[in-house]
Motif scaffolding. Structure first.
Motif, short mmCIF file in Angstrom:
data_model
loop_
_atom_site.label_atom_id
_atom_site.label_comp_id
_atom_site.label_asym_id
_atom_site.label_seq_id
_atom_site.Cartn_x
_atom_site.Cartn_y
_atom_site.Cartn_z
N PHE A 105 0.84 -1.20 0.00
CA PHE A 105 0.00 0.00 0.00
C PHE A 105 0.88 1.24 0.00
N PRO A 106 0.47 2.30 -0.68
CA PRO A 106 -0.66 2.38 -1.60
C PRO A 106 -0.40 1.62 -2.89
N ARG A 189 -7.33 8.13 -19.23
CA ARG A 189 -6.06 8.13 -18.49
C ARG A 189 -6.11 9.11 -17.33
N GLY A 190 -6.83 10.21 -17.50
CA GLY A 190 -6.92 11.21 -16.43
C GLY A 190 -7.63 10.68 -15.19
N PRO A 191 -8.90 10.26 -15.33
CA PRO A 191 -9.60 9.73 -14.16
C PRO A 191 -8.91 8.49 -13.56
N GLU A 192 -8.30 7.67 -14.39
CA GLU A 192 -7.61 6.50 -13.82
C GLU A 192 -6.40 6.95 -12.99
N MET A 193 -5.64 7.91 -13.49
CA MET A 193 -4.46 8.37 -12.74
C MET A 193 -4.85 9.17 -11.49
N PHE A 194 -6.06 9.70 -11.50
CA PHE A 194 -6.56 10.40 -10.31
C PHE A 194 -6.60 9.48 -9.09
N ILE A 199 -6.69 7.82 -3.40
CA ILE A 199 -6.27 6.90 -2.34
C ILE A 199 -5.61 7.66 -1.19
N ARG A 200 -4.70 8.59 -1.56
CA ARG A 200 -3.99 9.33 -0.51
C ARG A 200 -4.91 10.31 0.22
N THR A 201 -5.89 10.84 -0.48
CA THR A 201 -6.87 11.71 0.18
C THR A 201 -7.73 10.90 1.15
N ALA A 202 -8.11 9.69 0.74
CA ALA A 202 -8.90 8.83 1.62
C ALA A 202 -8.14 8.51 2.90
N VAL A 203 -6.84 8.25 2.76
CA VAL A 203 -6.02 7.98 3.95
C VAL A 203 -5.99 9.22 4.84
N ALA A 204 -5.77 10.38 4.22
CA ALA A 204 -5.65 11.63 5.00
C ALA A 204 -6.95 11.96 5.72
N LEU A 205 -8.08 11.73 5.05
CA LEU A 205 -9.37 12.09 5.65
C LEU A 205 -9.90 11.00 6.57
N GLY A 206 -9.34 9.81 6.46
CA GLY A 206 -9.81 8.71 7.30
C GLY A 206 -11.06 8.02 6.77
N GLY A 207 -11.27 8.08 5.48
CA GLY A 207 -12.43 7.40 4.90
C GLY A 207 -12.63 7.84 3.46
N SER A 208 -13.50 7.13 2.76
CA SER A 208 -13.68 7.39 1.33
C SER A 208 -15.00 8.07 1.01
N ASP A 209 -15.67 8.59 2.04
CA ASP A 209 -16.97 9.24 1.83
C ASP A 209 -16.76 10.69 1.37
N HIS B 176 -6.36 30.24 0.77
CA HIS B 176 -6.73 28.82 0.78
C HIS B 176 -7.35 28.45 2.12
N THR B 177 -8.53 27.89 2.06
CA THR B 177 -9.26 27.60 3.30
C THR B 177 -9.25 26.11 3.64
N ASP B 178 -9.19 25.25 2.63
CA ASP B 178 -9.22 23.80 2.87
C ASP B 178 -7.87 23.21 2.47
N VAL B 179 -6.95 23.16 3.42
CA VAL B 179 -5.60 22.65 3.17
C VAL B 179 -5.54 21.21 3.69
N ILE B 180 -5.41 20.27 2.78
CA ILE B 180 -5.43 18.85 3.16
C ILE B 180 -4.00 18.33 3.25
N ASP B 181 -3.60 17.96 4.46
CA ASP B 181 -2.25 17.40 4.67
C ASP B 181 -2.30 15.91 4.32
N LEU B 182 -1.70 15.58 3.18
CA LEU B 182 -1.75 14.19 2.71
C LEU B 182 -0.78 13.30 3.46
N GLY B 183 0.23 13.86 4.10
CA GLY B 183 1.21 13.04 4.81
C GLY B 183 2.61 13.31 4.29
N GLY B 184 3.43 12.29 4.30
CA GLY B 184 4.84 12.44 3.91
C GLY B 184 5.01 12.79 2.44
N LEU B 185 6.25 13.04 2.07
CA LEU B 185 6.51 13.53 0.72
C LEU B 185 6.15 12.51 -0.36
#
Lengths: 222, 222
Positions: A105-106, A189-194, A199-209, B176-185
């Motif tokens: 992971f990731p 290719r764009g949406p797939e590479m997104f 994935i990293r946003t889901a980790v940072a936010l603590g969920g995929s909602d 910028h109001t919504d700064v999302i800390d994704l984690g490490g580099l």
């Protein structure tokens, strides 16, 4: 519409269930229907959707108005091969992501940048009318984006304008209000590479909602 | 703060100008200051920002509290090498994207998925405190996201928490109001790979005056 959903995992159940609720004639297809039916999580879900048929891949797409690829990325091509020529002429809505979990992971993407899984599907089934969409959010939001309480965006990519229109109508029927047509299937290719950011946003936010909204500035507003 | 902006293109001008307006002590650095100063578009801009100094890369980061990498992706490593050891210990805000235009449009990424340009920068300058941010939007929105008329999101990635806090404060000062800390580099791979979707969305919308907002569902709200 007569719709075949390929795959009986979480994505397949979410999509098949929602399409069933919307009044479509839905078949779910899997490699081994008896094995799938015997699984507790499938059985519990099937009890709430008695109208959804369960079938083997071979023959499952015959006569369908729309086929949804809700398979895991690593088994897409092998399982679509089992569906075979029945994909010819069908609108094939591809929700899958080319996730490679082999490095931990990731996950990485096993195809990207100079190709996409959607294009691989199209090359393997040149007479299918492939449309990429919905792969940029979790399965609950794919079928009910209104649960976020705010309009968000979804992308469509495909070489067949009529197929994209069919998919766009379906997306709107599930609650998607901002459907962005990126263009031909290459744009998948764009949406797939997104996914790498998703994935990293889901980790940072603590969920995929969550889902993204493409906020336009004054110069891009209608 | 004493800030050095590396790069005098559109991104460099937008960032240096905004930081100057915010009252920071700003130096812009370029390969050949005389050549840059002689360019009409630079001269016109410089007239509106007389407080911004123009310097060569070598020595430009000495004594800076923050260094902003606003260089084109393909020249980042070569030009950072010219800045050299003055990057040691500095917060280095990396805005760049690893765009490879050699195959035509849309550009590919010359590093992705199992590495990122931000990580390459960090490996080349191990004592710099690299923070990736702002690369997911055009330069006007980097420095004035409020122009969209709606809150949107920006990401930060980095291994140094204090450096990320410094950058986050700077981002907030620009609106910028919504700064999302994704984690490490490592997580910079996500925002960098997002460019593949950003570019295609810009084509579809007919312009780059947009940014994404990460809309959270009920389960992820504070």
């Amino acid at each position: 519409m007569k719709i075949t959903v390929l795959g009986t995992g979480g994505v397949g159940r979410a999509v098949a269930g929602r399409l069933d609720d919307l009044g479509h004639d839905v078949t779910m297809a899997t490699r081994d229907p008896a094995a799938t039916a015997a699984r507790d999580e499938h059985a519990a879900w099937a009890d709430t959707h008695p109208g959804v048929r369960l079938a083997a891949f071979a023959g499952s797409a015959a006569g369908a108005d729309l086929v949804v690829n809700a398979l895991g990325g690593d088994v897409v091509l092998a399982n679509l091969a089992l569906v075979g020529d029945d994909l010819d002429g069908r609108v094939l809505l591809d929700l899958s992501n080319p996730l490679d979990h082999s490095q931990g992971f990731p996950p990485r993407l096993f195809v990207k940048d100079d190709d996409s899984l959607a294009e691989q599907v199209q090359r393997a089934h040149p007479r299918a009318r492939v449309v990429k969409s919905l792969n940029t959010m979790n399965n609950a939001l794919m079928v009910d984006p209104a649960s976020l309480g705010e309009d968000t965006s979804v992308f469509v990519s495909g070489d067949d304008a009529e197929a994209k229109a069919t998919v766009t109508d379906l997306l709107r029927s599930m609650g998607h209000t901002d459907v962005i047509d990126l263009g031909g299937l290459e744009t998948a290719r764009g949406p797939e590479m997104f996914l790498a950011l998703w994935i990293r946003t889901a980790v940072a936010l603590g969920g995929s909602d969550f889902n993204i909204k493409v906020v336009r500035g004054p110069s891009l507003r209608d």
